[in-house]
Design a protein around this motif. Structure first.
Motif, PDB file in Angstrom:
ATOM      1  N   HIS A 119      16.420  -6.927  54.502  1.00 47.39           N
ATOM      2  CA  HIS A 119      16.046  -6.093  55.655  1.00 47.39           C
ATOM      3  C   HIS A 119      17.039  -4.948  55.837  1.00 47.39           C
ATOM      4  O   HIS A 119      16.642  -3.802  56.083  1.00 47.39           O
ATOM      5  CB  HIS A 119      15.929  -6.930  56.924  1.00 47.39           C
TER       6      HIS A 119
ATOM      7  N   ALA B 280      16.432  -2.419  53.059  1.00 49.42           N
ATOM      8  CA  ALA B 280      15.213  -1.643  53.301  1.00 49.42           C
ATOM      9  C   ALA B 280      15.463  -0.566  54.349  1.00 49.42           C
ATOM     10  O   ALA B 280      14.998   0.577  54.206  1.00 49.42           O
ATOM     11  CB  ALA B 280      14.069  -2.561  53.731  1.00 49.42           C
ATOM     12  N   GLU B 281      16.193  -0.902  55.384  1.00 44.90           N
ATOM     13  CA  GLU B 281      16.532   0.089  56.414  1.00 44.90           C
ATOM     14  C   GLU B 281      17.390   1.204  55.838  1.00 44.90           C
ATOM     15  O   GLU B 281      17.197   2.377  56.148  1.00 44.90           O
ATOM     16  CB  GLU B 281      17.233  -0.578  57.598  1.00 44.90           C
TER      17      GLU B 281
ATOM     18  N   SER C 214      15.246   3.446  53.668  1.00 41.71           N
ATOM     19  CA  SER C 214      14.438   4.312  54.516  1.00 41.71           C
ATOM     20  C   SER C 214      15.285   5.438  55.111  1.00 41.71           C
ATOM     21  O   SER C 214      14.872   6.601  55.113  1.00 41.71           O
ATOM     22  CB  SER C 214      13.790   3.484  55.626  1.00 41.71           C
TER      23      SER C 214
ATOM     24  N   SER D 104      12.281  -8.990  46.152  1.00 38.10           N
ATOM     25  CA  SER D 104      12.034  -9.182  47.587  1.00 38.10           C
ATOM     26  C   SER D 104      12.205  -7.885  48.366  1.00 38.10           C
ATOM     27  O   SER D 104      11.475  -7.629  49.321  1.00 38.10           O
ATOM     28  CB  SER D 104      12.963 -10.252  48.152  1.00 38.10           C
TER      29      SER D 104
ATOM     30  N   SER E 142       9.067  -5.801  47.702  1.00 35.78           N
ATOM     31  CA  SER E 142       7.937  -6.362  48.454  1.00 35.78           C
ATOM     32  C   SER E 142       8.022  -5.982  49.928  1.00 35.78           C
ATOM     33  O   SER E 142       7.008  -5.629  50.543  1.00 35.78           O
ATOM     34  CB  SER E 142       7.899  -7.880  48.309  1.00 35.78           C
ATOM     35  N   LEU E 143       9.218  -6.058  50.484  1.00 34.65           N
ATOM     36  CA  LEU E 143       9.416  -5.700  51.887  1.00 34.65           C
ATOM     37  C   LEU E 143       9.115  -4.222  52.116  1.00 34.65           C
ATOM     38  O   LEU E 143       8.431  -3.865  53.077  1.00 34.65           O
ATOM     39  CB  LEU E 143      10.850  -6.028  52.307  1.00 34.65           C
TER      40      LEU E 143
ATOM     41  N   SER F 177       5.334  -3.689  52.010  1.00 34.54           N
ATOM     42  CA  SER F 177       4.537  -4.281  53.087  1.00 34.54           C
ATOM     43  C   SER F 177       4.908  -3.803  54.487  1.00 34.54           C
ATOM     44  O   SER F 177       4.064  -3.814  55.379  1.00 34.54           O
ATOM     45  CB  SER F 177       4.654  -5.809  53.046  1.00 34.54           C
ATOM     46  N   SER F 178       6.125  -3.370  54.691  1.00 35.13           N
ATOM     47  CA  SER F 178       6.584  -3.069  56.055  1.00 35.13           C
ATOM     48  C   SER F 178       6.981  -1.617  56.304  1.00 35.13           C
ATOM     49  O   SER F 178       7.422  -1.296  57.395  1.00 35.13           O
ATOM     50  CB  SER F 178       7.779  -3.970  56.399  1.00 35.13           C
ATOM     51  N   TYR F 179       6.841  -0.769  55.313  1.00 32.94           N
ATOM     52  CA  TYR F 179       7.267   0.619  55.477  1.00 32.94           C
ATOM     53  C   TYR F 179       6.127   1.582  55.126  1.00 32.94           C
ATOM     54  O   TYR F 179       6.329   2.566  54.421  1.00 32.94           O
ATOM     55  CB  TYR F 179       8.516   0.897  54.641  1.00 32.94           C
ATOM     56  N   ALA F 180       4.950   1.311  55.669  1.00 26.05           N
ATOM     57  CA  ALA F 180       3.781   2.149  55.398  1.00 26.05           C
ATOM     58  C   ALA F 180       3.985   3.573  55.906  1.00 26.05           C
ATOM     59  O   ALA F 180       3.414   4.517  55.359  1.00 26.05           O
ATOM     60  CB  ALA F 180       2.534   1.542  56.027  1.00 26.05           C
ATOM     61  N   ASP F 181       4.807   3.731  56.942  1.00 26.23           N
ATOM     62  CA  ASP F 181       5.029   5.060  57.512  1.00 26.23           C
ATOM     63  C   ASP F 181       6.091   5.867  56.756  1.00 26.23           C
ATOM     64  O   ASP F 181       6.356   7.013  57.092  1.00 26.23           O
ATOM     65  CB  ASP F 181       5.418   4.952  58.978  1.00 26.23           C
TER      66      ASP F 181
END
Length: 82
Positions: free
Chosen positions: A18, A21-22, A25, A50, A53-54, A57-61
């Motif tokens: 997490h 991923a942040e 981004s 992982s 995948s994150l 799935s979680s950063y469509a924007d």
């Protein structure tokens, strides 16, 4: 020169992914704002799976259309071998 960064330790692998991923981004948006694009070299193997995948799935924007991916490998390969 970039600022000095420390080592961060996370209690779980999920917490690490997490945070990664942040950071992905944040840096990606910063690069797109400054240069109009974000270029990323992806590592293979199971370790980053992982994270990928994150992100998927979680950063469509996230501005994926302005992101360019390159694949890296720690082992050199001859040009004729995929």
């Amino acid at each position: 020169m970039s600022p000095t960064r420390g080592i961060e330790v996370f209690p779980t692998a999920a917490d690490l992914f997490h945070a990664a991923a942040e950071e992905f981004s944040r840096i990606g948006r910063q690069a797109i704002g400054a240069q109009g694009r974000f270029t990323v070299a992806l590592s293979g193997g199971s370790t980053p799976k992982s994270l990928y995948s994150l992100l998927a799935s979680s950063y469509a924007d996230f501005p994926w259309a302005r992101t360019y991916f390159f694949f890296g490998d720690r082992a050199p390969r001859p040009a004729h071998r995929p």
